[in-house]
Design a protein around this motif. Sequence first.
Motif, PDB file in Angstrom:
ATOM      1  N   THR A 284      48.560  47.393  28.429  1.00 54.50           N
ATOM      2  CA  THR A 284      47.395  47.096  29.268  1.00 54.50           C
ATOM      3  C   THR A 284      46.135  46.992  28.428  1.00 54.50           C
ATOM      4  N   SER A 288      43.737  43.436  27.776  1.00 49.34           N
ATOM      5  CA  SER A 288      42.527  43.492  28.577  1.00 49.34           C
ATOM      6  C   SER A 288      41.308  43.689  27.685  1.00 49.34           C
ATOM      7  N   MET A 293      38.530  49.352  34.337  1.00 53.54           N
ATOM      8  CA  MET A 293      39.190  48.613  35.389  1.00 53.54           C
ATOM      9  C   MET A 293      38.935  49.261  36.740  1.00 53.54           C
TER      10      MET A 293
END
Length: 293
Positions: A284, A288, A293
């Motif tokens: 992740t 990203s 998030m």
Amino acid sequence: MFNRVFLFLATNLAVLVLAGIVMRLFGINPQQMSGLLVMAALFGFGGSLISLMLSKTMAKRATGAVVIEQPRNEAEQWLLATVQRQAQAAGIGMPEVAVYDAPEINAFATGANRNKSLVAVSTGLLRQMNRDEAEAVLAHEVSHVANGDMITMALLQGVLNTFVIVLARVVGGIIDNYLSGNRDSRGPGFAYFIIVMVLEVVFGLFATMIAMWFSRRREFRADAGGAQLAGRNKMIAALERLSANHSASTLPSQVEAFGIAGGVGHGLKKLFLSHPPLEQRIATLRNSQTSVM
């Protein structure tokens, strides 16, 4: 702050809507529910909020963590300076910084107030991680504090506890009335209490799944926050070190969910994990940006 308030209000609204649907379906007078709702809220929130208020004291006692008052060596001086710098960048008060004796690489943060929290690291982390990796772990924990994760988890647990208490008694009463043919006008009998106990276990399992789902989401957010404070490459390197040196956590159950390590399980056990798998967290971060998030 907004996300925490929104989650709290949304979860409460969901409980109220579900309670209203159940009462309408089974013809329950809402006035009869008022006492139950008050009792459930007192017990549901009471335990979680008391645990939150005592979390720092309990964590210190459970782990034997020693708060650094005056640095005894260069490593402790570095720990204090790093946490102070990150706390200022995150806009929170300076946490207490502690070290606890444990062989594995781990760290945790806790506290009822984001300006009076506790960040603790294991001796295993200090021995096995380089400074860049350790900096990222500290940033991850400071991000937990800045995000208000401990408070949010306590509020969520309180709502879920209330939900379990109310639903178990409403459904238990319906089942008991059905089994007795609605002939018993003297109130619930022994069977009712057995049914409620069983339902509390069943509904409690589902509530735990919801709490752990949220716990896994907050780990992704803390990783992203750690990447902002320390750098994405450092955060990835820290998680890779954890993955390569993973061992069973020795943290007590009351603080285990707040440790940085975790996420090992297969099948249905995955639903009860407080942390996502480390490889998923690493992927992740790689895919990203460093924004939360």
